[in-house]
Design a protein around this motif. Structure first.
Motif: not given
Length: 460
Positions: A279-285, A311-312, A316-318, A389-390
């Motif tokens: 992912p390289w989106g600007p915001d988290p889902p 899902q922790d 935190e991730l985009p 990671w996936t």
């Protein structure tokens, strides 16, 4: 559920080499195919009759495993395909068989959709012994098609023609097909390289197929129905792209070497497709709160749509963008059919004219292992660690495999079975006349291992 999903590929993985060995020993694929098709019919009928039995989940496990065992006959089919085609026909034949598999993926869900109007109750036939409804009808369709296949492989309908070994025997000027293939030793390094590459390729495809619906629901906050509908559209378009790709494989291989089409047309597109899923989106889902039945809200309420807070990694991730997902899916739809077709094609050529049942069984088992590991990988990596990671791990896996193929590309060149022409030396006169001119009555042509006497045509 995990055991029932894994039972099918597990049965196929275990029995593929066994069926291949059996076919090699018999020297024919007819008997193993007929037995496997009969088993498939019985197992499909058992699956469709589960509601008549007690301990349903165990019988479902048994039926799924037996269907996987019967599906091991694909190793026999691939082995026979290698034995029944000449070298210059092999690429086209393998691509057509792979095309048939894709058509199965397209038609299968369509048949399920056609029987959905039967509803949950459906029809009861043969005094209650046969229930046909929206859940069991697809299994009964399998029984009918399997019986049709059984008839097609009976004597008088199917006749085996093994010409690959004979072709090589003629090329080498031999007199025994068995002695010809026994004298040709396969390159085991190239064979195992292709088996590992096949595992990696199928693993990445199965992972995307397994993860697709959950990923889109997490990243794009789609409802379950929206995810199923949109993924159905994506899969249909991908299947059409794959059909076109299969048709183009043979013309491409006439322009470029098969190994280069495999590496640059198959694996490189799969690598890029995996990298695009990082992912390289600007915001988290969008985050979805845990479902609360007491709130009187449906599961499709916007509060419950998105990436679960359980899902922790979600906050935190985009987020993955829809553009990334579509482009990556499209690249996979082109790269996978090229890769899976040419790996099997080169594999059959590298092994030579020998019976290939066991080796094709091992390759089929490698593909089945990836189908077993796919759901496990989703549960242990994606759910716990997230998209970085996936798709980071799968990207590295694909990239390492591609680099390995690049460094090993020389051993992927199929062996040349035609004997080279005998090297000849310049004709020189056997005798000279008194004036030093050549004697035209008799010359000798010196060859590496023997002398051929050439007599002028006027004296022949």
């Amino acid at each position: 559920m995990g055991l029932i999903v894994a039972a099918n590929p597990l049965g196929q993985m275990i029995f593929s080499p066994i069926f291949g060995r059996w076919g090699n020993k018999l020297g024919t694929i007819r008997l193993p195919l007929l037995i496997s098709l009969a088993l498939f019919s019985v197992a499909s009928a058992l699956y469709s009759s589960l509601e008549l039995l007690n301990n349903v989940k165990y019988w479902m496990l048994v039926s799924r495993f037996l269907i996987g065992v019967s599906s091991a006959n694909i190793a026999l089919c691939r082995s026979y395909l290698s034995a029944a085609t000449r070298l210059n026909e092999r690429t086209h034949a393998v691509s057509m068989v792979s095309l048939a598999q894709v058509l199965g993926f397209i038609i299968g869900p369509g048949l399920q959709a056609l029987v959905t109007p039967l509803g949950r109750k459906g029809q009861v036939w043969f005094w209650g012994a046969m229930h046909v409804n929206m859940y069991t009808a697809s299994g009964w369709i399998n029984v009918i098609m399997s019986l049709g296949n059984f008839v097609m492989f009976l004597p008088g309908f199917f006749e085996e023609h093994r010409i690959a070994a004979r072709e090589i025997m003629v090329m080498q000027g031999g007199t025994s097909e068995r002695e010809t293939w026994k004298a040709i030793k396969p390159n085991y390094y190239s064979a195992w390289t292709l088996i590992v590459a096949f595992f990696v390729l199928v693993f990445n495809f199965v992972l995307l197929e397994t993860l697709g619906t959950s990923l889109t629901m997490d990243m794009f906050a789609w409802t379950n129905n929206e995810a199923l509908y949109n993924m159905g559209i994506f899969m249909t378009i991908a299947a059409i792209i794959s059909l076109v790709t299969f048709v183009l494989i043979e013309p491409l291989c006439k322009i470029f070497a098969e190994r280069y089409v495999l590496i640059w047309g198959g694996f490189s597109l799969m690598v890029v497709g995996r990298l695009l899923y990082i992912p390289w989106g600007p915001d988290p889902p969008k985050l979805a709160i845990a479902y609360n039945a007491s709130s009187n809200l449906s599961l499709d309420d916007p509060l419950y749509l998105g990436c679960p807070v359980t899902q922790d990694w979600c906050p935190e991730l985009p987020a993955l963008t829809l553009t990334q997902f579509i482009i990556g899916f499209a690249l996979t739809s082109v790269g996978y059919p090229i890769g899976v077709t040419l790996i099997q094609t080169i594999f059959s050529k590298v092994l030579g004219p020998r019976p290939q049942g066991v080796w094709m069984g091992i390759m089929t088992a490698a593909g089945c292992l990836s189908r077993v590991m796919g759901p496990v990988f989703v549960g242990s990596i994606y759910t716990r660690l997230g998209t970085y990671w996936t798709f980071g791990f799968t990207s590295i896996m694909m990239l390492v495999s591609m680099i390995w193929l690049l460094f090993s590309n020389r051993v992927l060149i199929p062996p040349v079975f035609e004997k080279p022409p005998i090297a000849m030396q310049v004709i020189h006169p056997k005798d000279k006349q008194n004036d030093g001119t050549p004697n035209e009555e008799s010359d000798e042509l010196l060859v590496e291992s023997k002398t051929i006497r050439i007599v002028p045509s006027t004296q022949a």
